[in-house]
Scaffold this motif. Structure first.
Motif, short mmCIF file in Angstrom:
data_model
loop_
_atom_site.label_atom_id
_atom_site.label_comp_id
_atom_site.label_asym_id
_atom_site.label_seq_id
_atom_site.Cartn_x
_atom_site.Cartn_y
_atom_site.Cartn_z
N ASP A 1 66.95 -37.09 -18.00
CA ASP A 1 65.78 -36.38 -17.50
C ASP A 1 64.94 -35.91 -18.69
O ASP A 1 64.48 -36.72 -19.49
CB ASP A 1 66.20 -35.22 -16.59
CG ASP A 1 65.06 -34.64 -15.78
OD1 ASP A 1 64.04 -35.33 -15.62
OD2 ASP A 1 65.18 -33.51 -15.30
N ASN B 1 66.08 -33.82 -21.09
CA ASN B 1 66.97 -33.28 -22.11
C ASN B 1 67.46 -34.38 -23.06
O ASN B 1 67.80 -35.48 -22.63
CB ASN B 1 68.18 -32.61 -21.46
CG ASN B 1 67.79 -31.44 -20.58
OD1 ASN B 1 66.80 -30.75 -20.84
ND2 ASN B 1 68.56 -31.21 -19.53
N GLY C 1 72.57 -30.11 -27.27
CA GLY C 1 71.51 -30.46 -26.35
C GLY C 1 70.20 -29.78 -26.68
O GLY C 1 70.18 -28.62 -27.11
N SER D 1 65.99 -29.43 -25.15
CA SER D 1 65.18 -29.63 -23.95
C SER D 1 63.71 -29.83 -24.30
O SER D 1 63.15 -29.08 -25.10
CB SER D 1 65.34 -28.42 -23.01
OG SER D 1 64.63 -28.62 -21.82
N TYR E 1 70.31 -35.35 -26.07
CA TYR E 1 71.66 -34.94 -26.44
C TYR E 1 72.19 -35.72 -27.63
O TYR E 1 71.80 -36.87 -27.87
CB TYR E 1 72.62 -35.16 -25.27
CG TYR E 1 72.36 -34.30 -24.05
CD1 TYR E 1 72.86 -33.00 -23.97
CD2 TYR E 1 71.62 -34.78 -22.97
CE1 TYR E 1 72.64 -32.21 -22.85
CE2 TYR E 1 71.39 -34.00 -21.85
CZ TYR E 1 71.91 -32.71 -21.80
OH TYR E 1 71.68 -31.94 -20.69
N ASP F 1 77.93 -30.53 -16.38
CA ASP F 1 76.59 -30.02 -16.10
C ASP F 1 75.69 -30.27 -17.31
O ASP F 1 76.12 -30.87 -18.30
CB ASP F 1 76.63 -28.54 -15.71
CG ASP F 1 77.03 -27.61 -16.85
OD1 ASP F 1 77.07 -28.05 -18.03
OD2 ASP F 1 77.31 -26.43 -16.58
N GLN F 2 74.44 -29.85 -17.25
CA GLN F 2 73.48 -30.18 -18.30
C GLN F 2 73.80 -29.51 -19.64
O GLN F 2 73.23 -29.89 -20.67
CB GLN F 2 72.07 -29.80 -17.87
CG GLN F 2 71.82 -28.32 -17.71
CD GLN F 2 70.36 -28.00 -17.47
OE1 GLN F 2 69.50 -28.88 -17.54
NE2 GLN F 2 70.05 -26.75 -17.23
N LYS F 3 74.73 -28.55 -19.62
CA LYS F 3 75.13 -27.88 -20.86
C LYS F 3 76.52 -28.31 -21.33
O LYS F 3 77.10 -27.71 -22.23
CB LYS F 3 75.07 -26.37 -20.69
CG LYS F 3 73.65 -25.85 -20.50
CD LYS F 3 73.60 -24.33 -20.52
CE LYS F 3 72.16 -23.83 -20.40
NZ LYS F 3 72.08 -22.34 -20.46
N ASN G 1 71.36 -39.59 -14.51
CA ASN G 1 71.31 -38.30 -13.83
C ASN G 1 72.49 -37.39 -14.14
O ASN G 1 72.55 -36.26 -13.67
CB ASN G 1 71.23 -38.50 -12.31
CG ASN G 1 72.46 -39.23 -11.77
OD1 ASN G 1 73.23 -39.83 -12.52
ND2 ASN G 1 72.64 -39.17 -10.47
N LYS G 2 73.45 -37.85 -14.94
CA LYS G 2 74.61 -37.02 -15.23
C LYS G 2 75.43 -37.57 -16.38
O LYS G 2 75.27 -38.74 -16.77
CB LYS G 2 75.51 -36.89 -13.99
CG LYS G 2 76.08 -38.22 -13.48
CD LYS G 2 77.16 -38.00 -12.42
CE LYS G 2 76.65 -37.33 -11.18
NZ LYS G 2 75.88 -38.24 -10.30
#
Length: 214
Positions: free
Chosen positions: A45, A47, A67, A69, A49, A125-127, A101-102
């Motif tokens: 998305d 973000n 990560g 953003s 990494y 999760d995103q973190k 998406n993940k």
């Protein structure tokens, strides 16, 4: 002639470097030193990494996620990712993939009662936090012994919408090389599966490296 050629070369050099390249510098790395870890970069998305991985005999696989953003590459996370395992369970790290998406981490566990090696998928999760320590059982390999329980190889498609698991079956004397291929979408729904027997003996099995197109 030499003077004209020198002036021409200087003009080309000046023109080539008239514009400086655009780049951004992220925040300082905050993970602890891991002695030149392997690095994987990816985007999900908005973000960006960086995943650092390093294997140590005493500690197993060490993972650390950084990560950032968009739109300003603001700091998102700096997270050590432990390999999930249940009490009194020996878990083996099998891989990490970034879908569109993940993020998913994979671990395998040998089930002595069922005589099989089981692959579990853990969504992050995103973190970089593991959402479910128990994970989802997603594949398995029949195996009589833990020391000869096969291998799992996981790869994502280039667009991150699907991934493939290659399950290499254990070595069995005087049998043919055997493996299973299973394809999943980005919600971990199984799309296709097939077991295959090759023509050559199991002891001469190749090094398999699956890939999946979009």
């Amino acid at each position: 002639m030499k003077k004209v050629l020198a002036i021409l070369c200087l003009a080309i050099f000046s023109q080539a470097y008239a514009q400086e390249p655009a780049f951004t510098i992220g925040s300082e790395r905050t993970n602890s030193a891991k002695d030149n870890p392997e690095v994987m970069t990816f985007r999900i998305d908005k973000n960006n990494y960086v995943l650092y991985s390093k294997f140590r005999m005493s500690e197993g696989m060490l993972l650390h996620l950084e990560g950032y953003s968009d739109p300003s590459d603001g700091f998102l996370c700096s997270q050590d990712i432990p390999i999930p395992h249940l009490p009194n369970e020996i878990a083996i790290y099998e891989g990490f993939i970034a879908l569109n998406n993940k993020m998913i981490l994979f671990r395998s566990v040998y089930n002595n009662d069922a005589k099989k090696s089981v692959l579990f998928a853990h969504e992050l999760d995103q973190k970089g936090m593991v959402l479910d320590p128990a994970g989802k059982e997603i594949a398995s390999i029949p195996a009589e012994k833990v020391m000869n329980s096969g291998n799992f190889i996981i790869k994502a498609s280039p667009d991150g919408k699907s991934f493939v698991i290659l399950s290499e079956f254990p070595f069995v004397k005087e049998t043919k090389e055997k493996f299973a291929v299973t394809v999943f979408d980005n919600s971990m729904k199984q799309l296709w599966a097939k077991e295959m027997d090759l023509l050559h003996d199991s002891r001469r099995g190749p090094t398999n490296d699956p890939s999946l197109s979009n």
